[in-house]
Scaffold this active site. Structure first.
Site, PDB file in Angstrom:
ATOM      1  N   ALA A 118       6.835  62.508  90.844  1.00 52.90           N
ATOM      2  CA  ALA A 118       6.640  62.051  91.793  1.00 52.90           C
ATOM      3  C   ALA A 118       7.147  60.984  92.569  1.00 52.90           C
ATOM      4  O   ALA A 118       6.680  60.117  92.208  1.00 52.90           O
ATOM      5  CB  ALA A 118       4.985  62.632  92.201  1.00 52.90           C
ATOM      6  N   GLY A 164       6.480  64.396  87.224  1.00 48.54           N
ATOM      7  CA  GLY A 164       6.987  65.757  87.652  1.00 48.54           C
ATOM      8  C   GLY A 164       8.372  65.232  86.975  1.00 48.54           C
ATOM      9  O   GLY A 164       9.132  67.316  87.173  1.00 48.54           O
ATOM     10  N   GLU A 205       8.012  66.821  83.902  1.00 51.46           N
ATOM     11  CA  GLU A 205       7.681  68.171  84.105  1.00 51.46           C
ATOM     12  C   GLU A 205       8.976  69.343  84.586  1.00 51.46           C
ATOM     13  O   GLU A 205       9.343  70.441  83.690  1.00 51.46           O
ATOM     14  CB  GLU A 205       6.719  69.133  85.007  1.00 51.46           C
ATOM     15  CG  GLU A 205       5.293  68.039  83.858  1.00 51.46           C
ATOM     16  CD  GLU A 205       4.730  68.548  85.197  1.00 51.46           C
ATOM     17  OE1 GLU A 205       4.408  67.397  86.292  1.00 51.46           O
ATOM     18  OE2 GLU A 205       3.235  68.912  84.848  1.00 51.46           O
ATOM     19  N   GLU A 216       0.277  60.767  85.177  1.00 54.83           N
ATOM     20  CA  GLU A 216      -0.404  61.063  85.479  1.00 54.83           C
ATOM     21  C   GLU A 216      -1.821  60.898  85.922  1.00 54.83           C
ATOM     22  O   GLU A 216      -1.937  60.599  86.893  1.00 54.83           O
ATOM     23  CB  GLU A 216      -0.365  62.652  85.724  1.00 54.83           C
ATOM     24  CG  GLU A 216       1.032  63.681  86.097  1.00 54.83           C
ATOM     25  CD  GLU A 216       1.683  64.200  85.608  1.00 54.83           C
ATOM     26  OE1 GLU A 216       1.527  62.917  84.113  1.00 54.83           O
ATOM     27  OE2 GLU A 216       2.543  64.883  86.089  1.00 54.83           O
TER      28      GLU A 216
HETATM   29  C1  LIG Z   1       5.621  66.992  94.742  1.00 57.52           C
HETATM   30  C2  LIG Z   1       5.362  66.486  93.384  1.00 57.52           C
HETATM   31  C3  LIG Z   1       3.424  66.438  93.607  1.00 57.52           C
HETATM   32  C4  LIG Z   1       3.480  66.231  92.077  1.00 57.52           C
HETATM   33  C5  LIG Z   1       3.435  66.659  91.052  1.00 57.52           C
HETATM   34  C6  LIG Z   1       3.950  64.989  90.030  1.00 57.52           C
HETATM   35  C7  LIG Z   1       2.872  64.106  90.201  1.00 57.52           C
HETATM   36  C8  LIG Z   1       3.744  62.592  89.372  1.00 57.52           C
HETATM   37  O1  LIG Z   1       5.281  63.036  88.543  1.00 57.52           O
HETATM   38  S1  LIG Z   1       2.576  61.768  88.836  1.00 57.52           S
HETATM   39  C9  LIG Z   1       3.732  60.555  88.519  1.00 57.52           C
HETATM   40  C10 LIG Z   1       4.117  59.510  89.127  1.00 57.52           C
HETATM   41  N1  LIG Z   1       5.297  58.776  88.599  1.00 57.52           N
HETATM   42  C11 LIG Z   1       4.943  57.725  88.585  1.00 57.52           C
HETATM   43  O2  LIG Z   1       3.431  57.263  88.367  1.00 57.52           O
HETATM   44  C12 LIG Z   1       5.390  56.402  87.625  1.00 57.52           C
HETATM   45  C13 LIG Z   1       5.523  55.238  87.913  1.00 57.52           C
HETATM   46  N2  LIG Z   1       5.780  54.224  87.854  1.00 57.52           N
HETATM   47  C14 LIG Z   1       6.032  53.507  86.575  1.00 57.52           C
HETATM   48  O3  LIG Z   1       5.627  54.204  85.867  1.00 57.52           O
HETATM   49  C15 LIG Z   1       7.192  52.118  86.785  1.00 57.52           C
HETATM   50  O4  LIG Z   1       7.406  51.859  87.759  1.00 57.52           O
HETATM   51  C16 LIG Z   1       8.982  53.260  86.108  1.00 57.52           C
HETATM   52  C17 LIG Z   1       8.797  53.208  84.373  1.00 57.52           C
HETATM   53  C18 LIG Z   1       9.086  54.179  86.467  1.00 57.52           C
HETATM   54  C19 LIG Z   1       9.522  51.758  86.564  1.00 57.52           C
HETATM   55  O5  LIG Z   1       8.749  50.306  85.999  1.00 57.52           O
HETATM   56  P1  LIG Z   1       9.789  49.160  85.915  1.00 57.52           P
HETATM   57  O6  LIG Z   1      11.152  49.602  85.282  1.00 57.52           O
HETATM   58  O7  LIG Z   1       8.808  47.781  85.211  1.00 57.52           O
HETATM   59  O8  LIG Z   1      10.186  48.783  87.367  1.00 57.52           O
HETATM   60  P2  LIG Z   1       9.692  48.690  88.218  1.00 57.52           P
HETATM   61  O9  LIG Z   1       7.735  49.047  88.025  1.00 57.52           O
HETATM   62  O10 LIG Z   1       8.891  47.084  89.040  1.00 57.52           O
HETATM   63  O11 LIG Z   1       9.795  49.894  89.931  1.00 57.52           O
HETATM   64  C20 LIG Z   1      11.116  50.321  90.098  1.00 57.52           C
HETATM   65  C21 LIG Z   1      10.826  50.298  91.997  1.00 57.52           C
HETATM   66  O12 LIG Z   1      10.436  51.687  91.204  1.00 57.52           O
HETATM   67  C22 LIG Z   1       9.279  52.336  92.261  1.00 57.52           C
HETATM   68  N3  LIG Z   1       9.327  53.483  91.758  1.00 57.52           N
HETATM   69  C23 LIG Z   1       9.038  53.558  90.523  1.00 57.52           C
HETATM   70  N4  LIG Z   1       7.828  54.531  90.400  1.00 57.52           N
HETATM   71  C24 LIG Z   1       8.358  54.935  91.178  1.00 57.52           C
HETATM   72  C25 LIG Z   1       7.575  56.690  92.145  1.00 57.52           C
HETATM   73  N5  LIG Z   1       7.004  57.462  91.282  1.00 57.52           N
HETATM   74  N6  LIG Z   1       7.930  56.510  93.763  1.00 57.52           N
HETATM   75  C26 LIG Z   1       8.571  55.772  94.390  1.00 57.52           C
HETATM   76  N7  LIG Z   1       8.957  54.685  93.858  1.00 57.52           N
HETATM   77  C27 LIG Z   1       8.960  54.378  92.624  1.00 57.52           C
HETATM   78  C28 LIG Z   1       8.835  51.313  92.556  1.00 57.52           C
HETATM   79  O13 LIG Z   1       7.528  50.938  93.728  1.00 57.52           O
HETATM   80  C29 LIG Z   1      10.164  49.702  92.055  1.00 57.52           C
HETATM   81  O14 LIG Z   1      10.264  49.710  94.013  1.00 57.52           O
HETATM   82  P3  LIG Z   1      10.629  48.197  94.241  1.00 57.52           P
HETATM   83  O15 LIG Z   1      11.274  47.843  93.737  1.00 57.52           O
HETATM   84  O16 LIG Z   1      11.326  48.682  96.007  1.00 57.52           O
HETATM   85  O17 LIG Z   1       9.111  47.507  93.960  1.00 57.52           O
END
Ligand SMILES: CC/C=C\C/C=C/C(=O)SCCNC(=O)CCNC(=O)[C@H](O)C(C)(C)COP(=O)(O)OP(=O)(O)OC[C@H]1O[C@@H](n2cnc3c(N)ncnc32)[C@H](O)[C@@H]1OP(=O)(O)O
Length: 195
Positions: free
Chosen positions: A61, A100, A103, A123
Site C-alpha cells: 500500500a 499488498g 498479495e 502489515e
Molecule cells: C490500497 C491497499 C490497502 C491495503 C492493503 C495493503 C496493505 C499493505 O501493503 S501494508 C504494507 C505497506 N508496506 C510497508 O509497510 C513497507 C514499508 N517500507 C519498508 O519496509 C521499507 O521502506 C522498504 C523495505 C520498502 C525499503 O527499505 P529501504 O531500502 O531501507 O529504504 P527506505 O525505508 O529509506 O525507503 C525508501 C523510500 O521509499 C519510501 N517507501 C517505502 N515504502 C513505501 C510505501 N509502502 N509507500 C510509499 N513510499 C514508501 C520511503 O518513504 C522512502 O522514501 P523517501 O526516500 O522519500 O524518504
C-alpha cells in the site's frame, strides 16, 4: 501508473511505475486494472508478466495515501481479476514484494524471484492484518504454520527461503524480466498443447 508493453512472442509485460517502491497508489491500481484487462482481452496475448520499475516489484500500500480518503479501484477486485485471468500471469519479483505487493504476487499464477529479493507481509508492524487475500492465499500455498509465522511476525524472507517454503516457483540471478517472460512463454505453450 502501469506501463503496457507487447513483447514479440505473445507476451504482455505490465510494469508498475510509482517511485520509489512502486507502491499500490490509486493511479497504480487503476493502471493494473486497465492493463490486465487489455492483456486478457487481446487474443494475440497468450501470457502476462507483471513486474516493477527500477528493480523493485512492489512495496505494498502507498503509505503516502493513508492520510486521505480512499480513491481509485479497490485492491481486492483488482487482485481477484488477476487470479481469474484465463492466461498465465507471472510475477517477476525483484527487490521487494511486501504487504499488498506480495498479495498481488500471490494472486498471479506463478512467481519468479530474483536471488536478492525480499518478500513479506509486514502489515502487523502497522497494526493491520493482510487484507487483500494474503491470509487465504499464503496458507493455501505453504500451509498454515509457515503462513502464520510470516503473518504474525511480519518478517521478510529471502528469495531462497521463499523458494524453500514454496512461495515462489523459481529463483534467478539473471535478468528477472527475461527469465519471467521465458517462463510465461513456456507455460502458455504447455497449456495450449493440452487444449
Ligand atoms: C490500497 C491497499 C490497502 C491495503 C492493503 C495493503 C496493505 C499493505 O501493503 S501494508 C504494507 C505497506 N508496506 C510497508 O509497510 C513497507 C514499508 N517500507 C519498508 O519496509 C521499507 O521502506 C522498504 C523495505 C520498502 C525499503 O527499505 P529501504 O531500502 O531501507 O529504504 P527506505 O525505508 O529509506 O525507503 C525508501 C523510500 O521509499 C519510501 N517507501 C517505502 N515504502 C513505501 C510505501 N509502502 N509507500 C510509499 N513510499 C514508501 C520511503 O518513504 C522512502 O522514501 P523517501 O526516500 O522519500 O524518504
Amino acid at each position: 501508473m502501469a506501463r503496457y508493453t507487447r513483447i514479440p512472442g505473445s507476451i504482455a509485460l505490465i510494469t508498475l511505475m510509482n517511485p520509489p517502491v512502486n507502491a499500490l497508489s490509486a493511479a497504480v491500481r487503476q493502471g493494473i486494472t486497465d492493463t490486465v484487462g487489455r492483456a486478457v482481452s487481446d487474443p494475440e496475448v497468450k501470457a502476462v508478466v507483471l513486474c516493477g520499475e527500477n528493480g523493485k516489484f512492489c512495496g505494498g500500500a502507498d503509505i503516502r495515501e493513508f492520510a486521505g480518503p480512499m480513491t481509485g479501484p479497490p485492491l481486492i477486485p483488482m487482485i481477484d481479476a488477476i487470479e481469474a485471468a484465463e492466461k498465465p500471469v507471472v510475477a517477476a519479483i525483484e527487490g521487494i514484494a511486501l504487504g499488498g505487493g506480495l498479495e498481488l504476487a500471490l494472486a498471479c499464477h506463478y512467481r519468479i524471484a530474483h536471488v536478492k529479493a525480499r518478500l513479506g507481509l509486514p502489515e502487523v508492524t502497522l497494526g493491520l492484518l493482510p487484507g487483500a487475500g494474503g491470509t487465504q492465499r499464503l496458507p493455501r500455498l505453504i500451509g498454515v504454520p509457515a503462513a502464520l509465522d510470516l503473518i504474525v511476525t511480519g518478517r521478510h524472507v529471502s528469495a531462497q527461503e521463499a523458494l524453500k517454503l514454496g512461495i515462489v516457483d523459481q529463483v534467478t540471478d539473471g535478468n528477472i524480466q527475461e527469465v519471467a517472460m521465458e517462463f510465461a512463454q513456456s507455460m502458455s505453450a504447455t497449456l495450449n498443447s493440452r487444449c
